[in-house]
Scaffold this active site. Structure first.
Site, mmCIF file in Angstrom:
data_model
loop_
_atom_site.group_PDB
_atom_site.id
_atom_site.type_symbol
_atom_site.label_atom_id
_atom_site.label_comp_id
_atom_site.label_asym_id
_atom_site.label_seq_id
_atom_site.Cartn_x
_atom_site.Cartn_y
_atom_site.Cartn_z
ATOM 1 N N LYS A 86 0.807 -1.223 0.000
ATOM 2 C CA LYS A 86 0.000 0.000 0.000
ATOM 3 C C LYS A 86 0.844 1.277 0.000
ATOM 4 O O LYS A 86 0.436 2.303 -0.543
ATOM 5 C CB LYS A 86 -0.929 0.019 1.221
ATOM 6 N N GLU A 108 -9.771 6.042 2.754
ATOM 7 C CA GLU A 108 -10.595 4.987 3.320
ATOM 8 C C GLU A 108 -9.674 3.830 3.661
ATOM 9 O O GLU A 108 -8.592 3.711 3.086
ATOM 10 C CB GLU A 108 -11.652 4.528 2.305
ATOM 11 N N SER A 374 1.670 -9.728 -0.647
ATOM 12 C CA SER A 374 1.382 -8.291 -0.648
ATOM 13 C C SER A 374 1.592 -7.615 0.697
ATOM 14 O O SER A 374 1.833 -6.414 0.758
ATOM 15 C CB SER A 374 -0.047 -8.067 -1.133
#
Lengths: 392, 270
Positions: A86, A108, A374
């Protein structure tokens, strides 16, 4: 009239009129930035010196041996600063926000990984940060909530709807439309109205670009198959994209929750139909009247009834296959990687690993499976303890 | 001619401002919605906007979100709303428009939705998440069914887009009085006056101000600037706050106050 930002029939800009000017401003700023050597240098610099890129491509020998069959390589996005892919996106957008003169970002978050990444980027670049998070997710991810607050972000619980990522996204968009003149919406996945899906994919493509070079260096050939989990789908699209012109099989793994035969899953591409949510046309889990369906996944980051529009297009074109694994399969894979390799994966990434565990034994050792790990699983340890009946 | 266009033309000719109340279909329940529609029609509504509740109303503030959530919890589905509209239009001439999020139109099929809406006596669709660039397909379906796809303008709309939006508008143009979501506000956005002036240069279509208009005084101020005033959240708040047995008379009273205010009357306190 030809619409902007379409992937086949998917994508587009389905937003209230007030946001159209903001999207135009964002698109112009982004198009200018990507051509600007200073922006690219600044982004490259934070990726190397702050995030710690390139991330490793790791040959999981023990895991490969335990499963028998294919050679498994893990793209270690879990080793990034803040523990997931991210941050690649959050920093790229935060630099853009700063260039645009915006002083406040809204984001969000589902699992909290994007919220943490956004709060981190905001701290680094001196921006005010507001994170919307579903009340349900706040209780599942208490550690990340505290982390965001320590980083200086304000975390607002969202109590509407299903109280998860979908509702947090609604609330972030409502904030953005209200404070549009001063606020940058730092979206966390390759979803939303154009230019977000393209911009986020480009920022996350660093994953696939690095992996492609690393696997060529390591193996002297391209892998047979790529596997990544898909919620909104940002790690998957960033991982797959640099390989789409190669003859490499790409598999996106969705969350089957309690099972596809139940109503408690989040397998949007597997079970959904086209529709419009959060500014884009894509696949959605919805009822026959177009009401958005409640979804479930043990992984807060995959617990979303939509998916990035480029994935919808890649599904329809057949270029990428989309499959799903259940909560239980993901939990088993979580335990497997932890025990075999000493790497605790995020529950999101555990979905990719669970499908890897199914596929690897069907292949020979000649086949290379490249799996996007991830994120790391520290944030999930408490939730895993709870579902496995362990009291901490 | 489309009923909405006819009504707006007539009002313009008589130099009158349009009052457009909004309510959510199915809030607090279907029976009450039917009664509320009658009260609105009989107490000064020139046009009524009926909201089709959606699970994810991202243009709406807390009041209309709550109304939609409650309506959906009672199990209301679009077919009931089409039937409700049909029954209303059998009794009243007041033009009815649907406020509907695009996914619900898309889900039914653009042609089917427009055809069913027209059959139910609906004059226009107000789709808050469909900017005009994406509206080509719905415009075509609406036109084929003889209904209007309403255009939106916001204080943030750029000049080059505004000109195109105005050029393709009919019925009225929904001018957003605040940047943000629906819900009561203390004041309008500073860009509203200039928005209305900019729009007026490019169109004779009625300009309706909505979002944030909370009381009779604000309705009066809005009517002095625009051709029509849309009141949604404030009306729903009245229904929410009233004793259920009393809500029809509360709405009646509020409608009369709004009507009086936009017709240029003095504002009573409150």
């Amino acid at each position: 009239m030809e619409n902007k930002g379409k992937f086949g029939q998917f994508g587009g800009q389905f937003v209230p009129e007030t946001l159209m000017a903001a999207l135009e401003e964002l698109e112009q700023a982004y198009n200018t930035a990507v051509k600007d050597e200073e922006y690219r240098r600044q982004y490259r610099d934070v990726l190397i010196n702050y995030v710690g890129r390139p991330t490793l491509l790791y040959h999981a020998e023990k895991l490969s041996a335990a499963l028998g069959g294919a050679k498994i390589l893990l793209k270690r996005e879990d080793l990034n600063h803040t523990g997931a892919h991210k941050i690649n996106n959050a920093l790229g957008q935060a630099i853009l926000a700063k260039r645009m003169g915006k002083k406040r970002i809204v984001a969000e978050t589902g699992a909290g990984q994007h919220g943490v990444a956004a709060a981190t980027a905001a701290a680094l670049f001196g921006l005010d940060c507001v994170v919307y998070m579903g009340e349900e997710d706040i209780s599942r991810q208490a550690l990340n909530v505290f982390r965001m607050k320590m980083l200086g972000a304000q975390v607002f619980p969202v109590v509407s709807g299903s109280k998860t990522l979908k509702d947090a996204t609604n609330e972030a968009i409502r904030d953005w439309v209200t404070n549009v003149r001063t606020t940058f919406y730092l979206i966390g996945s390759a979803v939303g109205p154009h230019p977000y899906p393209t911009m986020v994919r480009n920022l996350q493509s660093v994953i696939g670009t690095e992996a492609r070079q690393q696997v060529l260096d390591m193996e002297g050939k391209l892998p047979e198959t790529l596997i990544a989990c898909v919620g909104g789908g940002s790690n998957a699209i960033g991982f797959f994209h640099p390989f789409l012109n190669d003859s490499v099989r790409c598999i996106g793994v969705e969350a089957a929750g309690h099972g596809l035969e139940t109503e408690s899953h989040a397998a949007t591409l597997t079970k959904g139909t086209p529709g419009i949510l959060h500014g884009a046309m894509s696949y959605l889990l919805q009822d026959s009247d177009g009401q958005i369906a409640p979804v479930h996944s043990i992984s807060a980051g995959l617990d979303y009834p939509g998916v990035g529009p480029e994935h919808a297009h890649l599904k329809e074109s057949g270029r990428v296959e989309y499959v799903s694994v259940t909560d239980q399969e993901a939990l088993d894979a979580f335990a497997l990687l932890t025990r075999e390799e000493g790497i605790i994966p995020a529950l999101e990434s555990s979905h990719a690993l669970a499908y890897t565990a199914k596929l690897a034994p069907t292949l020979t050792a000649e086949a290379t499976l490249l799996v996007c790990l991830s994120g790391r699983g520290d944030k999930d340890v408490e939730a895993v303890a709870k579902v496995t009946g362990v009291k901490l | 001619m489309n009923e909405l266009i006819k009504t707006m033309n007539k009002l313009r000719k008589h130099n009158r401002k349009a009052l457009i109340p909004f309510i959510t279909a199915g809030y607090p329940n279907v029976e009450m919605t039917e009664k509320l529609l009658a009260v609105l029609a009989e107490n000064g509504a020139d046009v009524i906007e009926l909201g089709i509740p959606f699970t994810d109303p991202l243009a709406d503030g807390p009041v209309l979100q709550a109304a939609a959530t409650e309506a959906l919890a009672c199990g209301i589905v679009p077919n009931q709303i089409f039937a409700l509209a049909t029954r209303f239009r059998e009794k009243y001439d007041t033009p009815l428009v649907f406020l509907v999020y695009y996914n619900m139109v898309f889900s039914r099929g653009l042609e089917a939705f427009c055809r069913d809406a027209a059959k139910a006596g609906i004059s226009a669709l107000v789709v808050p998440d469909l900017p005009f660039e994406e509206a080509v397909a719905l415009d075509r379906a609406a036109e084929a069914a003889g209904i209007i796809n309403i255009r939106f303008l916001s204080p943030t709309t750029s000049d080059h887009r505004l000109e195109k939006i105005c050029g393709s508008a009919a019925g009225f143009i929904y001018c957003v009085a605040v940047t943000g979501v629906t819900g009561e506000r203390v004041q309008m956005d500073a860009g509203v006056d200039s928005l209305l002036l900019r729009a007026r240069k490019h169109t004779n279509v009625s300009l309706a101000l909505g979002f944030g208009i909370s009381n009779a005084a604000q309705a009066k101020a809005a009517a002095q600037k625009a051709d029509a005033v849309i009141v949604g959240s404030a009306l729903t708040r009245k229904i929410m706050d009233a004793e259920p047995s009393n809500s029809l008379s509360v709405v009646e009273e509020f409608m009369q106050a709004l009507r009086n205010a936009i017709d240029g009357g003095d504002i009573d306190a409150g």
